[in-house]
Design a protein around this motif. Structure first.
Motif, mmCIF file in Angstrom:
data_model
loop_
_atom_site.group_PDB
_atom_site.id
_atom_site.type_symbol
_atom_site.label_atom_id
_atom_site.label_comp_id
_atom_site.label_asym_id
_atom_site.label_seq_id
_atom_site.Cartn_x
_atom_site.Cartn_y
_atom_site.Cartn_z
ATOM 1 N N MET A 1 0.921 -1.153 -0.004
ATOM 2 C CA MET A 1 -0.003 -0.089 0.061
ATOM 3 C C MET A 1 0.972 1.372 -0.127
ATOM 4 N N ALA A 2 0.659 2.054 -0.900
ATOM 5 C CA ALA A 2 1.430 3.457 -1.268
ATOM 6 C C ALA A 2 1.110 4.397 0.027
ATOM 7 N N LEU A 3 2.148 5.175 0.358
ATOM 8 C CA LEU A 3 1.940 6.211 1.303
ATOM 9 C C LEU A 3 1.036 7.098 0.313
ATOM 10 N N THR A 4 0.123 7.636 1.168
ATOM 11 C CA THR A 4 -0.514 9.067 0.486
ATOM 12 C C THR A 4 -0.002 10.202 0.819
ATOM 13 N N ASN A 5 -0.058 11.224 -0.182
ATOM 14 C CA ASN A 5 0.264 12.551 0.019
ATOM 15 C C ASN A 5 1.750 12.720 -0.105
ATOM 16 N N LEU A 6 2.477 11.842 -0.781
ATOM 17 C CA LEU A 6 3.864 11.998 -0.926
ATOM 18 C C LEU A 6 4.088 13.233 -1.744
ATOM 19 N N LYS A 8 6.602 15.015 -4.649
ATOM 20 C CA LYS A 8 7.460 14.557 -5.884
ATOM 21 C C LYS A 8 8.780 14.126 -5.361
ATOM 22 N N GLU A 9 9.485 14.879 -4.570
ATOM 23 C CA GLU A 9 10.443 14.634 -4.126
ATOM 24 C C GLU A 9 10.652 13.363 -3.138
ATOM 25 N N GLN A 10 9.741 13.141 -2.342
ATOM 26 C CA GLN A 10 9.618 11.927 -1.420
ATOM 27 C C GLN A 10 9.605 10.654 -2.428
ATOM 28 N N ARG A 15 11.907 5.789 -4.899
ATOM 29 C CA ARG A 15 12.325 5.267 -6.024
ATOM 30 C C ARG A 15 13.936 4.958 -6.146
ATOM 31 N N GLU A 16 14.667 6.042 -5.946
ATOM 32 C CA GLU A 16 15.991 5.850 -5.860
ATOM 33 C C GLU A 16 16.593 4.872 -4.926
ATOM 34 N N MET A 17 15.759 4.881 -3.670
ATOM 35 C CA MET A 17 16.129 3.781 -2.811
ATOM 36 C C MET A 17 15.932 2.345 -3.117
ATOM 37 N N HIS A 18 14.770 1.885 -4.010
ATOM 38 C CA HIS A 18 14.457 1.105 -4.412
ATOM 39 C C HIS A 18 15.240 0.465 -5.742
ATOM 40 N N VAL A 19 15.922 1.202 -6.336
ATOM 41 C CA VAL A 19 16.792 1.271 -7.456
ATOM 42 C C VAL A 19 18.215 0.679 -6.770
ATOM 43 N N GLU A 20 18.583 1.446 -5.688
ATOM 44 C CA GLU A 20 19.793 1.073 -4.871
ATOM 45 C C GLU A 20 19.662 -0.335 -4.265
ATOM 46 N N ALA A 21 18.522 -0.587 -3.657
ATOM 47 C CA ALA A 21 18.442 -1.819 -3.092
ATOM 48 C C ALA A 21 18.709 -3.076 -4.333
ATOM 49 N N MET A 22 18.124 -2.740 -5.457
ATOM 50 C CA MET A 22 18.204 -3.810 -6.513
ATOM 51 C C MET A 22 19.673 -3.609 -7.001
ATOM 52 N N ASP A 23 20.410 -2.630 -6.984
ATOM 53 C CA ASP A 23 21.882 -2.611 -7.325
ATOM 54 C C ASP A 23 22.703 -3.557 -6.410
ATOM 55 N N VAL A 24 22.379 -3.269 -5.174
ATOM 56 C CA VAL A 24 23.083 -4.197 -4.075
ATOM 57 C C VAL A 24 22.732 -5.779 -4.567
ATOM 58 N N LEU A 25 21.456 -6.019 -4.772
ATOM 59 C CA LEU A 25 21.210 -7.297 -5.040
ATOM 60 C C LEU A 25 21.964 -8.005 -6.200
ATOM 61 N N GLY A 57 6.050 3.552 -2.282
ATOM 62 C CA GLY A 57 5.977 4.887 -3.280
ATOM 63 C C GLY A 57 5.028 4.643 -4.375
ATOM 64 N N ASP A 58 4.900 5.516 -5.373
ATOM 65 C CA ASP A 58 4.022 5.363 -6.410
ATOM 66 C C ASP A 58 4.833 5.377 -7.556
ATOM 67 N N PHE A 59 5.568 4.608 -8.228
ATOM 68 C CA PHE A 59 6.320 4.672 -9.283
ATOM 69 C C PHE A 59 6.660 3.051 -9.709
ATOM 70 N N GLU A 60 7.167 3.313 -11.102
ATOM 71 C CA GLU A 60 7.278 1.891 -11.971
ATOM 72 C C GLU A 60 8.540 1.119 -11.117
ATOM 73 N N ARG A 61 8.325 -0.022 -10.928
ATOM 74 C CA ARG A 61 9.386 -0.781 -10.269
ATOM 75 C C ARG A 61 10.478 -1.129 -11.202
#
Length: 67
Positions: A1-6, A8-10, A15-25, A57-61
């Protein structure tokens, strides 16, 4: 469930933290395939982090993320 009222920067930060975690994996995959138990545990942690960031978040994985 995505957080509400995020803002754009949040959302972008999640999204950047999601990509970073995938980089680590990705970096751990070779060691995981070789049976490294610590790498396997760290890989699971990186996957869970990526999943949490994606769900909040609310972004493409990241295309490397498979549920």
């Amino acid at each position: 469930m995505a957080l509400t009222n995020l803002t754009k920067e949040q959302n972008e930060e999640l999204r950047e933290m999601h990509v970073e975690a995938m980089d680590v994996l990705e970096e751990l995959k070779k060691a995981i395939k070789m049976g490294d138990k610590l790498a396997d545990q760290l890989g699971l942690i990186a996957f869970v982090r990526a999943k949490v960031y994606y769900e909040l978040g609310d972004f493409e994985r990241d295309s490397r993320f498979r549920e």
